[in-house]
Structure formats: C-alpha cells, structure tokens
Scaffold this active site. Structure first.
Site, PDB file in Angstrom:
ATOM      1  N   ASP A  19      11.208  18.467  18.740  1.00 29.57           N
ATOM      2  CA  ASP A  19      11.102  18.055  20.082  1.00 29.57           C
ATOM      3  C   ASP A  19      11.282  16.322  20.215  1.00 29.57           C
ATOM      4  O   ASP A  19      10.875  15.587  19.095  1.00 29.57           O
ATOM      5  CB  ASP A  19       9.827  18.562  20.629  1.00 29.57           C
ATOM      6  CG  ASP A  19       9.817  18.182  22.331  1.00 29.57           C
ATOM      7  OD1 ASP A  19      10.826  18.223  22.887  1.00 29.57           O
ATOM      8  OD2 ASP A  19       8.663  18.275  22.812  1.00 29.57           O
ATOM      9  N   ASN A  21      14.266  14.481  21.214  1.00 25.48           N
ATOM     10  CA  ASN A  21      15.432  13.918  21.183  1.00 25.48           C
ATOM     11  C   ASN A  21      15.789  13.039  22.481  1.00 25.48           C
ATOM     12  O   ASN A  21      16.214  11.899  21.990  1.00 25.48           O
ATOM     13  CB  ASN A  21      16.651  15.139  20.999  1.00 25.48           C
ATOM     14  CG  ASN A  21      16.579  15.926  19.845  1.00 25.48           C
ATOM     15  OD1 ASN A  21      16.034  15.433  19.054  1.00 25.48           O
ATOM     16  ND2 ASN A  21      17.327  17.027  19.894  1.00 25.48           N
ATOM     17  N   TRP A  24      13.877   9.789  22.240  1.00 23.53           N
ATOM     18  CA  TRP A  24      14.451   8.993  21.129  1.00 23.53           C
ATOM     19  C   TRP A  24      15.571   8.266  21.732  1.00 23.53           C
ATOM     20  O   TRP A  24      15.796   6.989  21.461  1.00 23.53           O
ATOM     21  CB  TRP A  24      14.676   9.749  20.025  1.00 23.53           C
ATOM     22  CG  TRP A  24      15.070   9.103  18.737  1.00 23.53           C
ATOM     23  CD1 TRP A  24      14.359   8.755  17.500  1.00 23.53           C
ATOM     24  CD2 TRP A  24      16.490   8.697  18.340  1.00 23.53           C
ATOM     25  NE1 TRP A  24      14.925   7.992  16.796  1.00 23.53           N
ATOM     26  CE2 TRP A  24      16.171   8.251  17.041  1.00 23.53           C
ATOM     27  CE3 TRP A  24      17.457   8.848  19.018  1.00 23.53           C
ATOM     28  CZ2 TRP A  24      17.445   7.509  16.607  1.00 23.53           C
ATOM     29  CZ3 TRP A  24      18.775   8.578  18.464  1.00 23.53           C
ATOM     30  CH2 TRP A  24      18.591   7.664  17.108  1.00 23.53           C
ATOM     31  N   GLU A  66      13.660  28.751  28.109  1.00 26.92           N
ATOM     32  CA  GLU A  66      13.477  28.092  29.449  1.00 26.92           C
ATOM     33  C   GLU A  66      14.527  26.844  29.371  1.00 26.92           C
ATOM     34  O   GLU A  66      14.557  26.087  30.252  1.00 26.92           O
ATOM     35  CB  GLU A  66      12.094  27.393  29.337  1.00 26.92           C
ATOM     36  CG  GLU A  66      10.810  28.690  29.692  1.00 26.92           C
ATOM     37  CD  GLU A  66      10.867  29.903  28.519  1.00 26.92           C
ATOM     38  OE1 GLU A  66      11.119  29.265  27.361  1.00 26.92           O
ATOM     39  OE2 GLU A  66      10.656  30.863  28.812  1.00 26.92           O
ATOM     40  N   ASN A  67      15.162  26.286  28.379  1.00 24.73           N
ATOM     41  CA  ASN A  67      16.061  25.254  28.353  1.00 24.73           C
ATOM     42  C   ASN A  67      17.209  25.449  29.112  1.00 24.73           C
ATOM     43  O   ASN A  67      17.955  24.464  29.344  1.00 24.73           O
ATOM     44  CB  ASN A  67      16.505  24.895  27.023  1.00 24.73           C
ATOM     45  CG  ASN A  67      15.268  24.268  25.951  1.00 24.73           C
ATOM     46  OD1 ASN A  67      15.286  24.392  24.843  1.00 24.73           O
ATOM     47  ND2 ASN A  67      14.368  23.688  26.697  1.00 24.73           N
ATOM     48  N   ARG A  70      17.774  23.296  32.174  1.00 23.54           N
ATOM     49  CA  ARG A  70      18.443  21.762  32.179  1.00 23.54           C
ATOM     50  C   ARG A  70      19.565  21.551  32.817  1.00 23.54           C
ATOM     51  O   ARG A  70      20.364  22.594  33.142  1.00 23.54           O
ATOM     52  CB  ARG A  70      18.439  21.232  30.659  1.00 23.54           C
ATOM     53  CG  ARG A  70      16.973  21.245  29.928  1.00 23.54           C
ATOM     54  CD  ARG A  70      17.060  20.617  28.593  1.00 23.54           C
ATOM     55  NE  ARG A  70      15.628  20.876  28.129  1.00 23.54           N
ATOM     56  CZ  ARG A  70      15.214  20.282  27.017  1.00 23.54           C
ATOM     57  NH1 ARG A  70      16.252  19.252  26.472  1.00 23.54           N
ATOM     58  NH2 ARG A  70      14.037  20.124  26.585  1.00 23.54           N
ATOM     59  N   ARG A 187       5.248  20.569  15.204  1.00 21.84           N
ATOM     60  CA  ARG A 187       5.767  19.918  16.232  1.00 21.84           C
ATOM     61  C   ARG A 187       6.073  18.502  16.415  1.00 21.84           C
ATOM     62  O   ARG A 187       4.870  17.573  16.168  1.00 21.84           O
ATOM     63  CB  ARG A 187       5.099  20.600  17.672  1.00 21.84           C
ATOM     64  CG  ARG A 187       5.966  20.052  18.815  1.00 21.84           C
ATOM     65  CD  ARG A 187       5.432  20.747  20.170  1.00 21.84           C
ATOM     66  NE  ARG A 187       6.298  20.139  21.177  1.00 21.84           N
ATOM     67  CZ  ARG A 187       6.517  20.779  22.161  1.00 21.84           C
ATOM     68  NH1 ARG A 187       6.008  22.074  22.483  1.00 21.84           N
ATOM     69  NH2 ARG A 187       7.423  20.658  23.295  1.00 21.84           N
ATOM     70  N   ARG A 193       1.652  21.479  22.463  1.00 23.80           N
ATOM     71  CA  ARG A 193       1.760  22.823  22.995  1.00 23.80           C
ATOM     72  C   ARG A 193       2.873  23.585  22.366  1.00 23.80           C
ATOM     73  O   ARG A 193       3.599  23.149  21.417  1.00 23.80           O
ATOM     74  CB  ARG A 193       2.148  22.691  24.484  1.00 23.80           C
ATOM     75  CG  ARG A 193       3.298  21.994  24.624  1.00 23.80           C
ATOM     76  CD  ARG A 193       3.581  22.034  26.223  1.00 23.80           C
ATOM     77  NE  ARG A 193       4.896  20.838  26.630  1.00 23.80           N
ATOM     78  CZ  ARG A 193       4.650  19.948  27.292  1.00 23.80           C
ATOM     79  NH1 ARG A 193       3.432  19.494  27.741  1.00 23.80           N
ATOM     80  NH2 ARG A 193       5.554  18.955  27.475  1.00 23.80           N
ATOM     81  N   LEU A 194       2.664  25.187  22.382  1.00 25.41           N
ATOM     82  CA  LEU A 194       3.813  26.051  21.741  1.00 25.41           C
ATOM     83  C   LEU A 194       5.088  26.149  22.725  1.00 25.41           C
ATOM     84  O   LEU A 194       6.013  26.620  21.895  1.00 25.41           O
ATOM     85  CB  LEU A 194       3.054  27.347  21.537  1.00 25.41           C
ATOM     86  CG  LEU A 194       1.988  27.575  20.374  1.00 25.41           C
ATOM     87  CD1 LEU A 194       1.542  28.850  20.224  1.00 25.41           C
ATOM     88  CD2 LEU A 194       2.931  27.000  18.987  1.00 25.41           C
ATOM     89  N   SER A 195       5.159  25.927  23.603  1.00 21.93           N
ATOM     90  CA  SER A 195       6.391  26.104  24.626  1.00 21.93           C
ATOM     91  C   SER A 195       7.022  27.542  24.285  1.00 21.93           C
ATOM     92  O   SER A 195       8.382  27.438  24.134  1.00 21.93           O
ATOM     93  CB  SER A 195       7.326  25.047  24.295  1.00 21.93           C
ATOM     94  OG  SER A 195       6.876  23.679  24.633  1.00 21.93           O
TER      95      SER A 195
HETATM   96  C1  IPE Z   1      10.668  23.291  23.002  1.00 19.38           C
HETATM   97  O1  IPE Z   1      10.768  21.889  23.486  1.00 19.38           O
HETATM   98  C2  IPE Z   1      11.916  23.932  22.818  1.00 19.38           C
HETATM   99  C3  IPE Z   1      12.779  23.349  21.677  1.00 19.38           C
HETATM  100  C4  IPE Z   1      12.307  22.295  20.843  1.00 19.38           C
HETATM  101  C5  IPE Z   1      14.018  23.911  21.521  1.00 19.38           C
HETATM  102  P1  IPE Z   1      10.880  21.528  25.223  1.00 19.38           P
HETATM  103  O2  IPE Z   1      11.298  20.020  25.300  1.00 19.38           O
HETATM  104  O3  IPE Z   1      11.700  22.534  25.763  1.00 19.38           O
HETATM  105  O4  IPE Z   1       9.224  22.032  25.472  1.00 19.38           O
HETATM  106  P2  IPE Z   1       8.527  21.323  26.921  1.00 19.38           P
HETATM  107  O5  IPE Z   1       9.251  21.587  28.060  1.00 19.38           O
HETATM  108  O6  IPE Z   1       8.303  19.984  26.446  1.00 19.38           O
HETATM  109  O7  IPE Z   1       7.453  22.167  26.609  1.00 19.38           O
HETATM  110  C1  IPE Z   2      14.357  18.703  21.571  1.00 23.57           C
HETATM  111  O1  IPE Z   2      14.277  17.589  22.305  1.00 23.57           O
HETATM  112  C2  IPE Z   2      15.792  19.421  21.722  1.00 23.57           C
HETATM  113  C3  IPE Z   2      15.710  20.510  22.711  1.00 23.57           C
HETATM  114  C4  IPE Z   2      14.730  20.884  23.288  1.00 23.57           C
HETATM  115  C5  IPE Z   2      16.830  21.270  22.881  1.00 23.57           C
HETATM  116  P1  IPE Z   2      14.248  17.377  24.092  1.00 23.57           P
HETATM  117  O2  IPE Z   2      15.616  17.436  24.709  1.00 23.57           O
HETATM  118  O3  IPE Z   2      13.193  18.375  24.525  1.00 23.57           O
HETATM  119  O4  IPE Z   2      13.686  15.799  24.017  1.00 23.57           O
HETATM  120  P2  IPE Z   2      12.517  15.309  24.857  1.00 23.57           P
HETATM  121  O5  IPE Z   2      11.160  16.155  24.658  1.00 23.57           O
HETATM  122  O6  IPE Z   2      12.816  15.316  26.334  1.00 23.57           O
HETATM  123  O7  IPE Z   2      12.294  14.097  24.609  1.00 23.57           O
HETATM  124 MG    MG Z   3      11.220  18.418  24.808  1.00 24.62          MG
END
Ligand code: IPE
Ligand code: IPE
Ligand code: MG
Length: 244
Positions: A19, A21, A24, A66-67, A70, A187, A193-195
C-alpha cells in the site's frame, strides 16, 4: 540461504499488503500511475529478497475486489501493469523455480488476463522453490462466500454431511487451500487495517505495519519486518513456552 521453517524462527509464509503507491507519487508531484509503476519495481525486489531468505510462500495483494471502484483510467492502468508483469517476468521466475499461483475471483475477469494467469500457473506448477501467490481481484469475504457455496453444493448433493464441515474443510475450500496460513503479514503505507485480505487465514498471523510507502520497500525493510516477527512470542492462546 537461511532455511525456512519454524525451527529457526523464520516465517514460512509472508503476506504483504502493498500500500501507498499513490501517496508516494503525490509526495513527488507525480501522477498515481507513476507510483504504481515504481511499485512493480518494489515487487520485483521483494520477490528476489524473499527467495534469498528461503521464504516458502509469499502472498502479495495486488488488486482488491474493492479496487474496481477507483477511476476507470487507474483501474485500466493497474490491469495493464499486471499484464505486463506476467508477460515480462514469468519466464525469469520460472527459470528460478518459482511457482506462481493466483488467488481471487476469476468470474467476469477479462479473458485475456485470465488466460495469461492460467498459463503462468500451469507453466510453473511443478516448480519447487518459493510459491509466489498473487492476490488479484481478491476479497476475503468474497473468497469465503465462494467456499461456503461450494461446501453447500456438496451438502446438497449428499457428498458430505453438515457435521463433516470442520475448520480444515473450510480452509481447503478457500483459494489458499493447501497453503500454510501466513505467519507474518506486512502492510506498508501506515494504515492499520486488513482491507478484506486473508481474514480467515490470519487468525494467528503476526502483523507488522510500517509507515514506508510500497515503492520504497526493499530487502532491508523485509528483513527488518522479519526481525520484528522473530521477536514476537506466538502463544496461540496458550502460555509462554518454558525456557528452563
Ligand atoms: C489494499 O489497499 C489493497 C491492495 C494493496 C491491493 P487499499 O488502498 O485498496 O486499501 P484501503 O482502501 O486503504 O483500505
Ligand atoms: C497500493 O497503493 C496499490 C493498490 C491498491 C492497487 P494505493 O494505490 O492504494 O496507494 P495509496 O494508498 O492511495 O497511497
Ligand atoms: Mg491504498
């Protein structure tokens, strides 16, 4: 290479929530996609480092159920990164005797991605070094729901009785069936959290939350997290092991 296994205190199975990216990249005034791109480099480093440490199973959360919520462009970019990763890295992983496994829902996935995933799995099926488990379109509640449905079908067909449903039967019906539960979950990115990741499997997993964002993850942060794990006292509901 340090041999894995509980005897030397090394985790057999390390699960990671990659988590941070997006944050960053934002810190550097770049688009989120830049962070995801650098995240793939961190993933490559981590797979190498875990292999060097003799980790038996490495499970990486690459895209959650849940992604999909986005923005479409970000989802498309993440899918393209996965496609590219499979295309460019699988041959090397295979050469290094790594077995690739995918967990997560497969129904409704883009047929192109699905067939690439299945080809990578079957190509590396007999490999005996580390198992690299990629959680893609993964959500633990969805996984548990599929498992309950599969068990219910067997009951309805009279293949098993309700009393035969044990925790082991449930574990074996999950996408992770046959794998040991994670010993250590890391994490990155600071959230605690476990998400929706490995809810059943993490019943007795040790959690290490670190503030560093995923694109900065490397062998040193992996080793530090493992060191923290090794200092934990895993009691499993019992009492501290007698030292005398
Ligand atoms: C968890 O990260 C999923 C992955 C790393 C692939 P998220 O960024 O989706 O989690 P939340 O939304 O902060 O809980
Ligand atoms: C993790 O980084 C990658 C995925 C969930 C696919 P994020 O995209 O969730 O980055 P943040 O948490 O919004 O910084
Ligand atoms: Mg994230």
């Amino acid at each position: 290479m340090i041999p894995s296994g509980p005897s030397n205190g090394m985790p057999r199975h390390v699960a990671i929530i990659m988590d941070g990216n997006g944050r960053w990249a934002s810190q550097r005034g770049k688009p989120r996609s830049w962070g995801h791109r650098q995240g793939v480099e961190a993933l490559r480093r981590t797979v190498r480092a875990a292999g060097d440490l003799g980790i038996e199973v490495l499970t990486l959360y690459s895209f959650s159920s849940e992604n999909w919520s986005r923005p479409e462009a970000e989802v498309r970019f993440l899918l393209e990164l996965l496609r590219r990763f499979i295309r460019t890295d699988v041959a090397d992983l295979h050469k290094n005797n790594v077995r690739i496994m995918m967990i997560g829902g497969r129904e409704g996935l883009d047929p192109g991605i699905l067939s690439m995933m299945e080809e990578a799995e079957s190509l590396t099926r007999d490999n005996t070094a580390m198992k690299l488990v990629i959680a893609f379109n993964y959500g633990s509640r969805q996984e548990l729901t599929r498992a309950v449905q599969a068990i219910a079908r067997k009951v309805a067909e009279g293949k098993i009785q309700p009393v035969d449903i044990t925790p082991t039967v449930i574990s074996n019906h999950l996408d992770t069936g046959g794998l040991p539960d994670p010993d250590l979950l890391i994490r990155t990115g600071g959230e605690q959290r476990l998400s929706n990741y490995l809810l059943w499997q993490c019943a007795y997993t040790e959690f290490v939350f670190i503030p560093e964002y995923w694109p900065d993850f490397d062998a040193a942060l992996l080793s530090r997290s493992i060191q923290e794990y090794r200092e934990r006292d895993r009691r499993y509901g019992g009492i501290k092991a007698q030292t005398a």
